[in-house]
Design a protein around this motif. Sequence first.
Motif, PDB file in Angstrom:
ATOM      1  N   PRO A 233     -11.416   3.879  10.239  1.00 21.53           N
ATOM      2  CA  PRO A 233     -10.279   4.692   9.769  1.00 21.53           C
ATOM      3  C   PRO A 233     -10.316   6.144  10.246  1.00 21.53           C
ATOM      4  CG  PRO A 233     -11.054   3.279   8.020  1.00 21.53           C
ATOM      5  CD  PRO A 233     -12.035   3.125   9.155  1.00 21.53           C
ATOM      6  N   ASN A 234     -11.505   6.753  10.306  1.00 21.90           N
ATOM      7  CA  ASN A 234     -11.587   8.164  10.732  1.00 21.90           C
ATOM      8  C   ASN A 234     -11.391   8.332  12.236  1.00 21.90           C
ATOM      9  OD1 ASN A 234     -14.038   7.121  11.529  1.00 21.90           O
ATOM     10  ND2 ASN A 234     -15.271   8.758  10.630  1.00 21.90           N
TER      11      ASN A 234
ATOM     12  N   TRP B 259      -3.355   8.109   5.093  1.00 18.60           N
ATOM     13  CA  TRP B 259      -3.484   7.298   3.879  1.00 18.60           C
ATOM     14  C   TRP B 259      -4.648   6.321   4.010  1.00 18.60           C
ATOM     15  CZ3 TRP B 259      -1.002   8.146  -0.571  1.00 18.60           C
ATOM     16  CH2 TRP B 259       0.138   8.937  -0.536  1.00 18.60           C
ATOM     17  N   LEU B 260      -4.761   5.668   5.161  1.00 15.60           N
ATOM     18  CA  LEU B 260      -5.843   4.713   5.380  1.00 15.60           C
ATOM     19  C   LEU B 260      -7.201   5.412   5.412  1.00 15.60           C
ATOM     20  CD1 LEU B 260      -4.138   2.416   8.007  1.00 15.60           C
ATOM     21  CD2 LEU B 260      -4.928   1.716   5.725  1.00 15.60           C
TER      22      LEU B 260
ATOM     23  N   PHE C 288       0.807  -1.219   0.000  1.00 15.35           N
ATOM     24  CA  PHE C 288       0.000   0.000   0.000  1.00 15.35           C
ATOM     25  C   PHE C 288       0.839   1.268   0.000  1.00 15.35           C
ATOM     26  CE2 PHE C 288      -2.724   2.988   2.628  1.00 15.35           C
ATOM     27  CZ  PHE C 288      -3.444   3.447   1.538  1.00 15.35           C
ATOM     28  N   VAL C 289       1.577   1.500   1.066  1.00 17.10           N
ATOM     29  CA  VAL C 289       2.346   2.730   1.227  1.00 17.10           C
ATOM     30  C   VAL C 289       3.476   2.417   2.200  1.00 17.10           C
ATOM     31  CG1 VAL C 289       0.980   3.637   3.158  1.00 17.10           C
ATOM     32  CG2 VAL C 289       2.045   5.240   1.568  1.00 17.10           C
ATOM     33  N   PHE C 290       4.449   3.305   2.325  1.00 19.21           N
ATOM     34  CA  PHE C 290       5.505   3.068   3.311  1.00 19.21           C
ATOM     35  C   PHE C 290       5.785   4.340   4.092  1.00 19.21           C
ATOM     36  CE2 PHE C 290       7.983   4.799  -0.141  1.00 19.21           C
ATOM     37  CZ  PHE C 290       8.989   5.511   0.477  1.00 19.21           C
ATOM     38  N   THR C 291       6.444   4.156   5.219  1.00 13.82           N
ATOM     39  CA  THR C 291       6.875   5.286   6.031  1.00 13.82           C
ATOM     40  C   THR C 291       8.368   5.158   6.284  1.00 13.82           C
ATOM     41  OG1 THR C 291       6.436   6.551   8.059  1.00 13.82           O
ATOM     42  CG2 THR C 291       6.338   4.163   8.236  1.00 13.82           C
TER      43      THR C 291
ATOM     44  N   TYR D 147       1.194  -3.027   4.291  1.00 13.03           N
ATOM     45  CA  TYR D 147       0.367  -3.819   3.387  1.00 13.03           C
ATOM     46  C   TYR D 147      -1.086  -3.745   3.850  1.00 13.03           C
ATOM     47  CZ  TYR D 147       4.574  -5.996   1.475  1.00 13.03           C
ATOM     48  OH  TYR D 147       5.781  -6.223   0.854  1.00 13.03           O
ATOM     49  N   LEU D 148      -2.008  -3.978   2.925  1.00 15.06           N
ATOM     50  CA  LEU D 148      -3.419  -4.113   3.248  1.00 15.06           C
ATOM     51  C   LEU D 148      -3.777  -5.587   3.154  1.00 15.06           C
ATOM     52  CD1 LEU D 148      -4.939  -1.241   1.059  1.00 15.06           C
ATOM     53  CD2 LEU D 148      -4.189  -1.132   3.447  1.00 15.06           C
TER      54      LEU D 148
END
Length: 136
Positions: A113-114, A131-132, A74-77, A91-92
């Motif tokens: 998520p919110n 992001w999520l 998904f994304v990274f930090t 990952y999702l």
Amino acid sequence: MSEPLKTVLVVAVALIDTDGRVLIAQRPEGKQLAGLWEFPGGKVDPGERPEQALIRELKEELGIDVNEACLAPFVFTSHAYESFHLLMPLYLCRRWSGVVQAHEHSALKWVRPNQLSDYPMPPADEPLVAWLRDLL
């Protein structure tokens, strides 16, 4: 001139249930950053692929089995802590077998998520929340 920080590769997952909630886990007492909420996962061992590490960690930490095909990058930090630099792909995952249980954390929560930003997280995990929230 100071020594360069060692980069540590840690892999994490946002487990998403059928209601669109994300699982977060509370770090246990005695561990660094105890009490903070994080996405499950852990360090990638030498010679291990990130997906293999995540499958292993999810079995150890949560008692669930995940098929590699169910892990979506998904994304990274990337975050510099005082003594090391953390690189963490997230990952999702929406499919797994078994019942999620806290084997290594003091608590688990399924969170919309919110509402993720309502839980204090380690600095490296915090940027992943936006992001999520935007995706889900």
